[in-house]
Design an enzyme around this catalytic site. Structure first.
Site, mmCIF file in Angstrom:
data_model
loop_
_atom_site.group_PDB
_atom_site.id
_atom_site.type_symbol
_atom_site.label_atom_id
_atom_site.label_comp_id
_atom_site.label_asym_id
_atom_site.label_seq_id
_atom_site.Cartn_x
_atom_site.Cartn_y
_atom_site.Cartn_z
ATOM 1 N N CYS A 65 0.852 -1.196 0.000
ATOM 2 C CA CYS A 65 0.000 0.000 0.000
ATOM 3 C C CYS A 65 0.894 1.256 0.000
ATOM 4 O O CYS A 65 1.867 1.330 0.744
ATOM 5 C CB CYS A 65 -0.905 -0.008 1.228
ATOM 6 N N CYS A 69 0.607 4.508 6.993
ATOM 7 C CA CYS A 69 -0.027 4.327 8.310
ATOM 8 C C CYS A 69 0.909 3.505 9.215
ATOM 9 O O CYS A 69 1.205 2.344 8.904
ATOM 10 C CB CYS A 69 -1.371 3.619 8.149
ATOM 11 N N CYS A 72 0.209 -0.192 10.259
ATOM 12 C CA CYS A 72 -0.315 -1.175 9.313
ATOM 13 C C CYS A 72 0.738 -2.085 8.673
ATOM 14 O O CYS A 72 1.695 -1.616 8.038
ATOM 15 C CB CYS A 72 -1.096 -0.457 8.217
ATOM 16 N N CYS A 109 -17.093 -8.623 4.620
ATOM 17 C CA CYS A 109 -16.323 -7.387 4.438
ATOM 18 C C CYS A 109 -15.067 -7.657 3.613
ATOM 19 O O CYS A 109 -14.277 -8.531 3.971
ATOM 20 C CB CYS A 109 -15.878 -6.831 5.786
ATOM 21 N N CYS A 140 -19.862 -5.349 2.644
ATOM 22 C CA CYS A 140 -19.074 -4.237 3.173
ATOM 23 C C CYS A 140 -17.745 -4.214 2.445
ATOM 24 O O CYS A 140 -17.202 -5.281 2.132
ATOM 25 C CB CYS A 140 -18.859 -4.434 4.674
ATOM 26 N N CYS A 200 -19.324 2.608 8.115
ATOM 27 C CA CYS A 200 -18.633 1.878 9.174
ATOM 28 C C CYS A 200 -17.350 2.668 9.418
ATOM 29 O O CYS A 200 -16.474 2.709 8.550
ATOM 30 C CB CYS A 200 -18.330 0.451 8.701
ATOM 31 N N ARG A 272 -18.244 -2.275 17.109
ATOM 32 C CA ARG A 272 -17.598 -3.571 16.839
ATOM 33 C C ARG A 272 -16.324 -3.727 17.649
ATOM 34 O O ARG A 272 -15.427 -2.890 17.597
ATOM 35 C CB ARG A 272 -17.290 -3.734 15.351
HETATM 36 N N1 SAM Z 1 -6.676 0.729 2.994
HETATM 37 C C1 SAM Z 1 -7.963 0.962 3.482
HETATM 38 C C2 SAM Z 1 -8.014 2.036 4.539
HETATM 39 O O1 SAM Z 1 -7.013 2.317 5.187
HETATM 40 O O2 SAM Z 1 -9.091 2.586 4.722
HETATM 41 C C3 SAM Z 1 -8.660 -0.271 4.002
HETATM 42 C C4 SAM Z 1 -7.929 -1.299 4.799
HETATM 43 S S1 SAM Z 1 -7.229 -0.782 6.328
HETATM 44 C C5 SAM Z 1 -6.255 -2.177 6.755
HETATM 45 C C6 SAM Z 1 -8.616 -0.783 7.436
HETATM 46 C C7 SAM Z 1 -8.374 -0.438 8.877
HETATM 47 O O3 SAM Z 1 -7.704 -1.500 9.548
HETATM 48 C C8 SAM Z 1 -7.509 0.767 9.219
HETATM 49 O O4 SAM Z 1 -8.185 1.973 9.079
HETATM 50 C C9 SAM Z 1 -7.162 0.513 10.666
HETATM 51 O O5 SAM Z 1 -8.125 1.082 11.516
HETATM 52 C C10 SAM Z 1 -7.233 -1.014 10.772
HETATM 53 N N2 SAM Z 1 -5.897 -1.576 11.047
HETATM 54 C C11 SAM Z 1 -4.877 -1.713 10.172
HETATM 55 N N3 SAM Z 1 -3.805 -2.254 10.767
HETATM 56 C C12 SAM Z 1 -4.145 -2.456 12.058
HETATM 57 C C13 SAM Z 1 -3.460 -2.973 13.187
HETATM 58 N N4 SAM Z 1 -2.187 -3.372 13.111
HETATM 59 N N5 SAM Z 1 -4.108 -3.060 14.359
HETATM 60 C C14 SAM Z 1 -5.405 -2.637 14.453
HETATM 61 N N6 SAM Z 1 -6.103 -2.131 13.425
HETATM 62 C C15 SAM Z 1 -5.465 -2.031 12.241
HETATM 63 FE FE1 SF4 Z 2 -2.877 1.148 3.346
HETATM 64 FE FE2 SF4 Z 2 -2.883 -0.088 5.673
HETATM 65 FE FE3 SF4 Z 2 -3.085 2.540 5.609
HETATM 66 FE FE4 SF4 Z 2 -5.151 1.000 4.726
HETATM 67 S S1 SF4 Z 2 -4.360 1.143 6.813
HETATM 68 S S2 SF4 Z 2 -4.283 2.814 3.753
HETATM 69 S S3 SF4 Z 2 -3.984 -0.723 3.877
HETATM 70 S S4 SF4 Z 2 -1.321 1.345 4.923
#
Ligand code: SAM
Ligand code: SF4
Ligand code: DTB
Length: 363
Positions: A65, A69, A72, A109, A140, A200, A272
């Site tokens: 990606c 973040c 992530c 989802c 979703c 959501c 949730r």
């Molecule tokens: N890329 C898209 C986005 O960021 O909206 C969708 C997928 S992203 C993985 C969805 C959500 O997963 C993130 O907004 C975050 O809240 C959650 N998430 C990602 N990594 C995580 C982690 N290590 N622990 C807890 N929640 C996590």
């Molecule tokens: Fe990309 Fe992960 Fe951020 Fe979603 S949460 S935008 S998958 S880096």
């Protein structure tokens, strides 16, 4: 002693959109027992307290990606040893959805590690929505940012919910993500609403944020023109290779407080208990349900990290006398009642303030 029955901010029959930081801080500061009691009152005013909605999550496009973040494992900025995958074939996604339905999930989802969905992939995404919907599952997706046109296409294909988290407060956001802004997130949420889909949106506890940041995030969500129908509260899964791998673990009681405050602020929304359950005891999860969480992800994997075994979740539900919602036989109209959003001060809804401590309706 705190006058729990007269606490100004916690009247569970009112849906408010004007929360202030001081009020929400005061909720976080309440004695735990009073807070949980208020959250239960709010919850019982809108939901069956012994029913939990079950979703299953599938990563339809994993890793690489472009966003940064810090929490992530799928960000291309960090090395987490994840195998990157291209967009999954529609056929395979539908196969997974069939399994999810057989396991008792009512919502499927689909998540993609994208900044936003590329135009070339939109036709496949729309096919997935249509196919999953035809199975009688709620749909979703979480695909990153959407423009107005993409939101419209997804809604038309039958997408019920769009997941797009605010993750933390506007003030703390820049310490966690630099490749997009808080306004970008809010704009996507507005496009989702305008297209008529359910929202959501929630966040993560455990990023190193303060209690004021948790309050700030919940204020952003609750003060939207309409509360998100679903509010996922994730406990950070600390993944090796991400910048947050060594951040301090969240205190369980503080986590439950966040759920309770979310429920009091958005009483008609499904909260949730999302990522992080793999590291939670049965007792901590039970407290989260008591605080008003009424939705989980079922299945051994979230997107890329582990989730509890289905059998242990079923065992826990049995111990707690919790039922999974079964919407498989319901028609559209009945389905809409499963997670109802009730409007402000509607006389027909029973007032939990007038009920006794066991949540029985006053006669
Ligand atoms: N890329 C898209 C986005 O960021 O909206 C969708 C997928 S992203 C993985 C969805 C959500 O997963 C993130 O907004 C975050 O809240 C959650 N998430 C990602 N990594 C995580 C982690 N290590 N622990 C807890 N929640 C996590
Ligand atoms: Fe990309 Fe992960 Fe951020 Fe979603 S949460 S935008 S998958 S880096
Ligand atoms: C949400 O709030 N939590 C889910 C879902 N929305 C998409 C994702 C949790 C991801 C946890 C890290 C992973 O498994 O990669």
């Amino acid at each position: 002693m705190t006058d729990v029955l007269n606490y100004k901010g916690a009247n569970p029959s009112v849906l408010r959109h004007d929360w202030t930081a001081d009020e929400v801080e005061a909720l976080f500061q309440m004695p735990f027992n009073d807070l949980i009691f208020q959250a239960q009152l709010a919850h019982r005013n809108h939901f069956d307290p012994n029913q939990v909605q079950v979703s299953t999550l599938l990563s339809i496009k994993t890793g690489a990606c472009p966003e940064d973040c810090k929490y992530c494992p799928q960000s291309g900025h960090y090395n987490t040893g994840l195998d990157k995958e291209k967009l999954m074939e529609v056929r395979k996604v539908l196969e997974e959805a069939r399994h999810a339905k057989a396991s008792g999930a009512t919502r499927f989802c689909m998540g993609a590690a994208w900044k936003n969905p590329p135009a070339k992939d939109m036709p496949y995404i729309l096919e997935m929505v249509q196919g999953v919907k035809e199975m009688g599952l709620e749909t979703c997706m979480t695909l990153g940012m959407l423009d107005e046109d993409q939101a419209g296409q997804l809604a038309e294909a039958g997408l019920d919910y769009y997941n797009h988290n605010l993750d933390t407060s506007p003030e703390f956001y820049g310490s966690i993500i630099t490749t997009r802004t808080y306004s970008d997130r809010l704009n996507t949420l507005a496009h989702v609403r305008d297209a008529g889909m359910n929202i959501c949106s929630g966040g993560i506890v455990g990023l190193g944020e303060t209690e004021r940041d948790r309050a700030g995030m919940l204020i952003q969500l609750a003060n939207l023109p309409k509360h998100p129908e679903s509010v996922p509260i994730n406990m950070l899964v600390r993944v090796e290779g991400t910048p947050l791998e060594d951040v301090d673990a969240v205190d369980g009681i503080d986590f439950v407080r966040t759920i309770a405050v979310a429920k009091i602020m958005m009483p008609a929304s499904c909260v949730r208990l999302s990522a992080g359950r793999e590291n939670m005891s049965d007792e901590l999860q039970a407290l989260a349900f008591l605080a008003g969480a009424n939705s989980i992800f079922l299945g051994e994997k979230l997107l890329t990290t582990a989730n509890p075994k289905e059998s242990s979740d079923r065992q826990l539900f049995n111990k707690l006398g919790i039922n999974m919602e079964d919407t498989s036989e319901l028609d559209e109209q009945a389905l809409a009642k499963v997670c109802p959003l009730r409007e402000q001060d509607n006389e027909q809804y029973f007032d939990a303030m007038k009920s006794d401590a066991m949540g029985q309706k006053a006669s």
